[in-house]
Write an enzyme that holds these catalytic residues in place. Sequence first.
Site, PDB file in Angstrom:
ATOM      1  N   GLY A 235       0.827  -1.201   0.000  1.00  0.00           N
ATOM      2  CA  GLY A 235       0.000   0.000   0.000  1.00  0.00           C
ATOM      3  C   GLY A 235       0.859   1.247   0.000  1.00  0.00           C
ATOM      4  N   SER A 236       0.332   2.301   0.563  1.00  0.00           N
ATOM      5  CA  SER A 236       1.032   3.583   0.569  1.00  0.00           C
ATOM      6  C   SER A 236       2.155   3.593   1.596  1.00  0.00           C
ATOM      7  CB  SER A 236       0.044   4.707   0.894  1.00  0.00           C
ATOM      8  OG  SER A 236      -0.414   4.587   2.231  1.00  0.00           O
ATOM      9  N   GLY A 240       2.486   2.022   5.476  1.00  0.00           N
ATOM     10  CA  GLY A 240       3.633   1.249   5.924  1.00  0.00           C
ATOM     11  C   GLY A 240       4.266   1.822   7.176  1.00  0.00           C
ATOM     12  N   GLU A 257       5.726  -3.485   0.828  1.00  0.00           N
ATOM     13  CA  GLU A 257       5.766  -3.041  -0.573  1.00  0.00           C
ATOM     14  C   GLU A 257       4.952  -1.764  -0.648  1.00  0.00           C
ATOM     15  OE1 GLU A 257       7.634  -4.331  -2.687  1.00  0.00           O
ATOM     16  OE2 GLU A 257       7.929  -6.447  -2.208  1.00  0.00           O
TER      17      GLU A 257
END
Length: 505
Positions: A235-236, A240, A257
């Site tokens: 995600g963004s 994270g 990721e």
Amino acid sequence: MTDLSTRARQILAELGAGDPFAEDGGLVATSPVDGSELGRLVAHTPAAVDATIGGAHAAFEEWRSVPAPVRGHLVRELGELLREHKEVLGELVSIEAGKIRSEGLGEVQEMIDICEFAVGLSRQLHGLTIASERPGHRMMEQWHPLGVVGVISAFNFPVAVWSWNAALALVAGDAVVWKPSEKTLLTALACQALAAEACRRVGAPQALSQVVLGDREVGEVLVDDPRVPLVSATGSTRMGKQVAPRVAARLGRCLLELGGNNAAVVAPSADLDLAVRGIVFSAVGTAGQRCTSLRRVIVHESIHDELVARLSKAYGTLSIGSPLEPSTLVGPLVDTPATEAFLGAVEQAQADGGRLVTGGTRADQMSGAVTGGQYVVPAIVDMPAQTDVVKRETFAPLLYVLTYAELDEAIALHNEVAQGLSSAIFTLDVREAETFLSAAGSDCGIANVNIGTSGAEIGGAFGGEKETGGGRESGSDAWKAYMRRTTNTINYSTELPLAQGVEFQ
């Protein structure tokens, strides 16, 4: 009920997911194609998530003792089911995520590919034999199953990212609990139905693969549970930065990721026909909603005008509209906030001195755009410098063009952003190519020559550096993230010598 809702229900039934909808469900599944409601689902409570994790942990305790090549049979069966249902699952991806038909099918093919990779891997989970300094001793490394793997996925790859994790985790001997994006719930239920059928066919524990539905609260339960030793989150960067400290607080592992602000350097020697094709797909594929989408082109000043003219001409041929139409190349953005972010970034870039070359508007009135959907015209903005808006990832088809004079200047511009996922250089000069790939070149986890930044194959490890999170999924030795390592020393002598020559008599 809309036609898309009816079709989505038909596909779910065909894939074995039944009728998951509830009139009073608090989760609303919608389609970015026309903004219509596909159905309502019931979110899991924290107590239900807790029970799901408990069931997955019990399944793991059984599954970890199954030989790895036998575990591979489950993933092989899943791959066969995906082959059998590729067309309809790809169609559901297009309905729910807004991908054009070719990309929806391509995402399911990626799932099939990772299953093939994982089946082979199930016979290659190798350790090491290590020379010991002590006579009559042998050292070795073994890799063992880790436990329950929590997977948190994003809307833009609603099924492939789960498969990257699940295929490797299952052959590694783990169980998987998946929290999909609230924007792509139905594709997750479809995949879970196929995984459950694969488990049934090979006699594997049904709780090995499970899905939990909900918002942030559901994700937090997964992130905080000590029975989940690995959380794989896509995600963004903002997301994270919230997940990582919570997992670290309990000394768990993270596989992150996150965002990308990917660039391509176009050198004077570049094959411009090749570069234009690579740039256009990377920049507008999936309507610019890939983590690997091309955001920046850094072009040599001697070919700047020609490249921009070619790109503008190519953009003028793009067909924008329903992703379900075979002729469409650019589908919708996922929702209204995505459109607002796109328009706001275009406006800010111009305020920073950028020249709008093409696009940058809503496409609602264009032929092919569907009423209710968030359709925009992909934009190119020629920038005088790398301003803050350029350094910030905008998840939309917005391409900035920057100019350089010397290669080291281009690499500096390239590496100046906080993200470090994917990168590319278009050049026919071997020295330029090798410099870009060297330690002094691109600082990204992926660095390509004469292809774009998106469209990675599953054979290589996928992931990036800096604010992209540092995780690696898919191919190469990414499987090691899903296992734990033990170092063994075996004494087959009658003596007990100590390491480093220590005497203790």
